[in-house]
Design an enzyme around this catalytic site. Structure first.
Site, PDB file in Angstrom:
ATOM      1  N   SER A 128       0.831  -1.201   0.000  1.00  0.00           N
ATOM      2  CA  SER A 128       0.000   0.000   0.000  1.00  0.00           C
ATOM      3  C   SER A 128       0.872   1.259   0.000  1.00  0.00           C
ATOM      4  CB  SER A 128      -0.967  -0.001   1.180  1.00  0.00           C
ATOM      5  OG  SER A 128      -0.277  -0.200   2.379  1.00  0.00           O
ATOM      6  N   GLU A 161      11.008   6.323  -0.597  1.00  0.00           N
ATOM      7  CA  GLU A 161      10.891   5.280   0.427  1.00  0.00           C
ATOM      8  C   GLU A 161      12.237   5.057   1.131  1.00  0.00           C
ATOM      9  OE1 GLU A 161       7.873   2.893   0.349  1.00  0.00           O
ATOM     10  OE2 GLU A 161       8.620   2.074   2.223  1.00  0.00           O
ATOM     11  N   ASP A 173       8.619  -3.402  -5.633  1.00  0.00           N
ATOM     12  CA  ASP A 173       7.242  -2.954  -5.403  1.00  0.00           C
ATOM     13  C   ASP A 173       6.891  -1.766  -6.292  1.00  0.00           C
ATOM     14  OD1 ASP A 173       7.474  -4.866  -3.480  1.00  0.00           O
ATOM     15  OD2 ASP A 173       7.561  -3.470  -1.793  1.00  0.00           O
TER      16      ASP A 173
HETATM   17  C1  GLA Z   1       9.490  -5.935   0.412  1.00  0.00           C
HETATM   18  C2  GLA Z   1      10.399  -4.915  -0.279  1.00  0.00           C
HETATM   19  C3  GLA Z   1      10.779  -5.397  -1.682  1.00  0.00           C
HETATM   20  C4  GLA Z   1      11.342  -6.822  -1.647  1.00  0.00           C
HETATM   21  C5  GLA Z   1      10.409  -7.737  -0.848  1.00  0.00           C
HETATM   22  C6  GLA Z   1      10.997  -9.115  -0.656  1.00  0.00           C
HETATM   23  O1  GLA Z   1       8.264  -6.012  -0.252  1.00  0.00           O
HETATM   24  O2  GLA Z   1       9.747  -3.668  -0.368  1.00  0.00           O
HETATM   25  O3  GLA Z   1      11.708  -4.492  -2.244  1.00  0.00           O
HETATM   26  O4  GLA Z   1      12.633  -6.830  -1.124  1.00  0.00           O
HETATM   27  O5  GLA Z   1      10.107  -7.202   0.434  1.00  0.00           O
HETATM   28  O6  GLA Z   1      11.084  -9.780  -1.874  1.00  0.00           O
END
Ligand code: GLA
Length: 386
Positions: A128, A161, A173
């Site tokens: 989110s 972030e 993400d």
């Molecule tokens: C979180 C992080 C991603 C990735 C995953 C694990 O979602 O934000 O960048 O490292 O964990 O795959």
């Protein structure tokens, strides 16, 4: 949805909202904890996500409001005063993206009113926060007519972030949310940012997401610990190997050189990163060969590796996955995202989905003491103006 939100916008800000925007959540099918190790990931964007209505202002006021946190009311600050403030809570995410745009020379010179509403289950590991970031990036591009492409917005959101929020995530993400495509997952090489879309052709089966509803308490510190363990392992391997990332070696090279890694825990962490990366490539190949059973088997192996070598699962995720493995019609099941809580992703034959939800749901409640939530996911498009 958009019409309702426009009515809300007028109620909250007392004027009409101009543009409507959307950024999805994401689920990762395979390739976990590889994105900060220069490996491959295979996520897709979902059809649920963050909606926003926005209007540019003539003065310097930025006013942000989230329907999900209406008890916090309107959060207001001056466009020239972009700094992290704990009390601004969720609004630090859009603020961080404004900061990242400014840093890159795309100056945000006037204020704006923005109303957000998200239907991604909160804190469930379906991103989110990255979704709010990309929604903000698309808003800024549109309101200020910046010539900026999606990949750049993905990078700016990640910067927000990492630096503004202080969470040391990889790029998966933001990339999945920015670049998602209906019906497809994205094979992304996080070393080079080369990517390709792969149709998720799982005819007769569905992607089912199950939320443990476990609070992800220590997730950030454990996440950072895993990152540094991988970095240490890489440093040890570099004594004998000319590599810049764990994603550059295959299983055989790892096995032949793992003796270089001093700490035995770090051997397990690096093993996961190397094997998971290769597994991801094999899984994408299996999907393109329509070998869905092999894809599912690799998902299961991914979970075992995250459980035993990377140690990021925990009783809630393991319970959901192990119950899933016992159900009829389950092709594969694993934890997804950072771990320590959050969600699992399973591929389930359509005719068994209802039984799956019923059986796994009731046994999870019995074993863990509270309910899990289930969603049959659709793969949607990336962040955009509506
Ligand atoms: C979180 C992080 C991603 C990735 C995953 C694990 O979602 O934000 O960048 O490292 O964990 O795959």
């Amino acid at each position: 949805m958009v019409n309702d939100l426009k009515i809300d916008f007028e109620r909250v800000f007392g004027a009409e909202g101009q543009g409507a925007y959307f950024a999805p959540g994401r689920v990762n099918l395979i390739g976990e904890h590889t994105d900060y190790n220069g490996g491959n990931v295979f996520p897709c964007a979902l059809t649920f996500g963050t909606y926003a209505i926005a209007t540019k202002r003539d003065d310097k006021k930025v006013r942000l409001y989230s329907k999900n946190f209406d008890q916090l009311g309107i959060i207001e600050f001056d466009v020239n005063e972009i700094k992290y403030e704990k009390g601004h809570d969720w609004a630090n995410y859009p603020k961080g993206v404004i900061w990242a745009f400014n840093e890159s020379g795309k100056k945000i010179t006037s204020g704006m009113d923005v109303l957000f509403y998200g239907n991604i289950p909160n804190g469930a590991g379906l991103s989110s926060s990255a979704s709010i970031e990309l929604a903000t990036a698309v808003i800024l591009k549109d309101l200020f007519s910046f010539d900026v492409d999606m990949i750049e917005m993905v990078k700016l959101s990640k910067q927000a972030e990492n630096i503004f929020i202080g969470v040391n995530c990889g790029i998966m993400d933001q990339f999945a949310i920015g670049m998602g495509k209906e019906g497809c997952a994205i094979l992304l090489d996080t070393n080079t940012l080369k990517y390709e879309y792969a149709k998720v052709d799982i005819e007769g089966a569905s992607i089912v997401i199950a939320n443990t509803n476990k609070r992800r308490g220590l997730a950030d510190s454990k996440y950072n610990e895993r990152r540094s363990q991988c970095e240490e392992a890489l440093k040890d391997l570099q004594v004998g190997l000319d590599i810049r990332a764990l994603g550059e070696i295959d299983e055989a090279t790892f096995e032949a050189n793992k003796g270089l890694i001093k700490d035995y825990i770090n051997v397990k962490r690096a093993k996961h990163a190397v094997y998971e990366n290769q597994r991801t490539l094999r899984a994408v190949e299996a999907l393109s060969n329509k070998d869905i059973d092999l894809f599912g088997k690799l998902m299961n192996e991914s979970h075992v590796s995250l459980r035993d070598d990377y140690e990021v699962t925990g009783i809630e995720l393991d319970t959901l996955v192990e119950l899933a493995w016992d159900q009829k019609g389950v092709i594969g099941s694993r934890m997804t995202g950072a771990g320590f809580g959050g969600c699992t992703v399973s591929i389930v034959k359509n005719e068994f989905v209802q039984d799956f939800i019923k059986n796994v749901g009731s046994q999870y409640k019995e074993n863990i003491g509270y309910e899990a939530d289930f969603y049959v996911a659709q793969i949607g498009d990336g962040a955009r103006k509506l």
